[in-house]
Design an enzyme around this catalytic site. Structure first.
Site, PDB file in Angstrom:
ATOM      1  CG  ASN A   9      -1.800   1.155   1.377  1.00 11.19           C
ATOM      2  OD1 ASN A   9      -1.380   2.279   1.122  1.00 11.19           O
ATOM      3  ND2 ASN A   9      -3.034   0.938   1.779  1.00 11.19           N
ATOM      4  CG  ASP A  11      -3.100   4.619   0.871  1.00 13.38           C
ATOM      5  OD1 ASP A  11      -3.219   4.465  -0.358  1.00 13.38           O
ATOM      6  OD2 ASP A  11      -3.880   4.138   1.708  1.00 13.38           O
ATOM      7  CG  HIS A  12       0.902   6.443   4.722  1.00 10.75           C
ATOM      8  ND1 HIS A  12       0.013   7.444   5.032  1.00 10.75           N
ATOM      9  CD2 HIS A  12       0.372   5.292   5.201  1.00 10.75           C
ATOM     10  CE1 HIS A  12      -1.006   6.918   5.701  1.00 10.75           C
ATOM     11  NE2 HIS A  12      -0.815   5.626   5.816  1.00 10.75           N
ATOM     12  NE  ARG A  20       7.159  21.788   2.628  1.00 14.51           N
ATOM     13  CZ  ARG A  20       8.463  22.064   2.695  1.00 14.51           C
ATOM     14  NH1 ARG A  20       9.175  22.173   1.601  1.00 14.51           N
ATOM     15  NH2 ARG A  20       9.038  22.226   3.852  1.00 14.51           N
ATOM     16  CG  HIS A  45      -8.094   3.956   1.694  1.00 14.28           C
ATOM     17  ND1 HIS A  45      -8.113   3.825   3.062  1.00 14.28           N
ATOM     18  CD2 HIS A  45      -9.350   4.288   1.334  1.00 14.28           C
ATOM     19  CE1 HIS A  45      -9.346   4.083   3.507  1.00 14.28           C
ATOM     20  NE2 HIS A  45     -10.107   4.368   2.474  1.00 14.28           N
ATOM     21  NE  ARG A  47      -9.060   8.196   5.133  1.00 12.88           N
ATOM     22  CZ  ARG A  47      -9.138   7.302   6.118  1.00 12.88           C
ATOM     23  NH1 ARG A  47      -8.317   6.283   6.159  1.00 12.88           N
ATOM     24  NH2 ARG A  47     -10.031   7.433   7.070  1.00 12.88           N
ATOM     25  NE  ARG A  51      -7.279  11.264   5.986  1.00 12.96           N
ATOM     26  CZ  ARG A  51      -7.651  10.687   7.132  1.00 12.96           C
ATOM     27  NH1 ARG A  51      -6.795   9.963   7.813  1.00 12.96           N
ATOM     28  NH2 ARG A  51      -8.862  10.852   7.600  1.00 12.96           N
ATOM     29  CG  HIS A  52      -3.663   8.716   1.626  1.00 11.76           C
ATOM     30  ND1 HIS A  52      -4.600   7.990   0.959  1.00 11.76           N
ATOM     31  CD2 HIS A  52      -3.755   8.375   2.932  1.00 11.76           C
ATOM     32  CE1 HIS A  52      -5.237   7.222   1.830  1.00 11.76           C
ATOM     33  NE2 HIS A  52      -4.771   7.450   3.038  1.00 11.76           N
ATOM     34  CD  GLU A  72      -6.890  -0.442   1.657  1.00 12.06           C
ATOM     35  OE1 GLU A  72      -6.899   0.660   2.239  1.00 12.06           O
ATOM     36  OE2 GLU A  72      -6.099  -1.329   1.929  1.00 12.06           O
ATOM     37  CB  THR A 102      -5.015   4.550  10.059  1.00 15.35           C
ATOM     38  OG1 THR A 102      -4.965   3.480   9.108  1.00 15.35           O
ATOM     39  CG2 THR A 102      -4.961   3.959  11.456  1.00 15.35           C
ATOM     40  CB  THR A 103      -8.916   1.586   8.147  1.00 13.73           C
ATOM     41  OG1 THR A 103      -8.542   2.259   6.947  1.00 13.73           O
ATOM     42  CG2 THR A 103     -10.279   0.972   7.986  1.00 13.73           C
ATOM     43  CD  GLU A 152      -6.851  -6.282   3.741  1.00 15.17           C
ATOM     44  OE1 GLU A 152      -7.110  -6.081   2.551  1.00 15.17           O
ATOM     45  OE2 GLU A 152      -6.000  -5.633   4.381  1.00 15.17           O
ATOM     46  CG  HIS A 193      -4.642  -1.614  10.007  1.00 13.98           C
ATOM     47  ND1 HIS A 193      -4.138  -0.970  11.092  1.00 13.98           N
ATOM     48  CD2 HIS A 193      -5.233  -0.664   9.238  1.00 13.98           C
ATOM     49  CE1 HIS A 193      -4.428   0.321  11.000  1.00 13.98           C
ATOM     50  NE2 HIS A 193      -5.077   0.533   9.885  1.00 13.98           N
ATOM     51  N   GLY A 194      -1.126  -2.595  10.336  1.00  7.99           N
ATOM     52  CA  GLY A 194      -0.164  -2.551  11.442  1.00  7.99           C
ATOM     53  C   GLY A 194       0.909  -3.630  11.372  1.00  7.99           C
ATOM     54  N   GLY A 215       1.333  -1.303   4.390  1.00 10.46           N
ATOM     55  CA  GLY A 215       1.631   0.023   3.872  1.00 10.46           C
ATOM     56  C   GLY A 215       2.528   0.850   4.762  1.00 10.46           C
ATOM     57  CG  HIS A 216       2.368   3.769   8.738  1.00  7.13           C
ATOM     58  ND1 HIS A 216       3.112   3.507   9.864  1.00  7.13           N
ATOM     59  CD2 HIS A 216       2.347   5.113   8.603  1.00  7.13           C
ATOM     60  CE1 HIS A 216       3.497   4.649  10.397  1.00  7.13           C
ATOM     61  NE2 HIS A 216       3.050   5.638   9.654  1.00  7.13           N
TER      62      HIS A 216
HETATM   63  N1  PXP Z   1      -5.598  -3.185   4.645  1.00  8.85           N
HETATM   64  C1  PXP Z   1      -6.575  -2.245   4.738  1.00  8.85           C
HETATM   65  C2  PXP Z   1      -7.969  -2.639   4.342  1.00  8.85           C
HETATM   66  C3  PXP Z   1      -6.286  -0.931   5.158  1.00  8.85           C
HETATM   67  O1  PXP Z   1      -7.270  -0.019   5.242  1.00  8.85           O
HETATM   68  C4  PXP Z   1      -4.952  -0.602   5.455  1.00  8.85           C
HETATM   69  C5  PXP Z   1      -4.619   0.808   5.849  1.00  8.85           C
HETATM   70  O2  PXP Z   1      -4.920   1.676   4.811  1.00  8.85           O
HETATM   71  C6  PXP Z   1      -3.980  -1.599   5.312  1.00  8.85           C
HETATM   72  C7  PXP Z   1      -4.331  -2.878   4.930  1.00  8.85           C
HETATM   73  C8  PXP Z   1      -2.525  -1.318   5.549  1.00  8.85           C
HETATM   74  O3  PXP Z   1      -2.311  -0.999   6.885  1.00  8.85           O
HETATM   75  P1  PXP Z   1      -0.891  -0.427   7.300  1.00  8.85           P
HETATM   76  O4  PXP Z   1      -0.710   0.852   6.587  1.00  8.85           O
HETATM   77  O5  PXP Z   1      -0.998  -0.282   8.789  1.00  8.85           O
HETATM   78  O6  PXP Z   1       0.136  -1.458   6.888  1.00  8.85           O
END
Ligand code: PXP
Length: 243
Positions: A9, A11-12, A20, A45, A47, A51-52, A72, A102-103, A152, A193-194, A215-216
């Site tokens: 992912n 997004d970030h 910027r 994602h 949103r 925001r990203h 997403e 975040t979600t 998921e 996630h995480g 992602g993050h």
């Molecule tokens: N899966 C879903 C459905 C999410 O919404 C996210 C966060 O956008 C992730 C995975 C990835 O999570 P993380 O950025 O914490 O790795």
């Protein structure tokens, strides 16, 4: 040996760019690096507050990548319209609150059953559908009843417990139980996630979990080690976890 896919992912990367404005760091470069590093899919994602990632990014990423794109989105008509316009390989419906960082949890399929039925009926048939749910068998059963073939599982509670060194086995058991039901009723289980280099193996090694979206952590690690190295390291950890 089971196979486990990695969705990255990005997004970030767009979060940093948007701090910027302009084009740096470039999202298309990131998408190309994700593919060249061996990831199985790219996840973004869009949103509601953009925001990203925005639609322009989505359109441009789809032009340059050959791996599947997993989009997403929140479960509403505006987002379904975007999905139908750009036709990603798959859509994962996630809950969305504007103020959240975040979600924060899974979609409540039971509570939103009729609305979700309507939403997925409006999505083009050639786009695969997934629901992002908490590891909860009742939520999985409701997803199954709606005809959804992929869920998921939200690993956020597990990741928090792992970090705090508290009840991560309890949280891991919930993921195992829901994945096991997924196997029985033939619903594919992804998770995410995480997740990071330390906590990912416990999840990757759960039988029937076949895809992780991360992602993050990867984007953060890439600041120090480079995106390609971070992704390749994660792929190696996943391979070791399922041996
Ligand atoms: N899966 C879903 C459905 C999410 O919404 C996210 C966060 O956008 C992730 C995975 C990835 O999570 P993380 O950025 O914490 O790795």
């Amino acid at each position: 040996m089971k196979n486990i896919k990695l969705g990255v992912n990005i997004d970030h990367i767009a979060t940093v760019r948007n701090a910027r404005g302009g084009e740096h760091p470039n999202i298309i470069c990131a998408a190309k690096i994700v593919e060249a590093s061996g990831a199985d899919q790219l996840t973004v994602h869009v949103r509601e507050d953009r925001r990203h990632i925005n639609e322009h990014d989505l359109e441009n990423i789809l032009k340059v990548i050959n791996i599947p794109l997993n989009l997403e989105i929140a479960a509403n008509k505006e987002m379904v319209k975007i999905a139908n316009k750009y036709k990603p390989s798959s859509v994962c419906f996630v809950p969305e609150k504007r103020q959240e960082i975040t979600t924060e949890g899974g979609l409540d399929i039971i509570k939103n059953y009729d609305n979700l039925k309507d939403i997925i009926n409006n999505l083009y048939d050639d786009i695969d559908v997934a629901f992002f749910i908490d590891p909860d068998n009742e939520q999985l059963k409701a997803s199954y009843e709606l005809g959804v073939k992929t869920v998921e599982l939200h690993t956020g509670m597990y990741a928090n417990a792992y970090f705090e060194n508290t009840s991560s086995n309890f949280e891991l058991d919930k993921l195992k139980k829901t994945a096991s039901l997924g196997e029985k009723i033939n619903v594919k289980c992804a998770a995410g996630h995480g997740l990071n280099f330390d906590n990912v193996s416990n999840v990757a090694s759960i039988p029937h979990i076949s895809e992780l979206n991360i992602g993050h952590f990867l984007v953060g690690d890439a600041i120090f080690n480079g995106l390609e190295n971070s992704i390749k390291k994660m792929i190696n950890i996943l391979k070791e976890s399922v041996k």
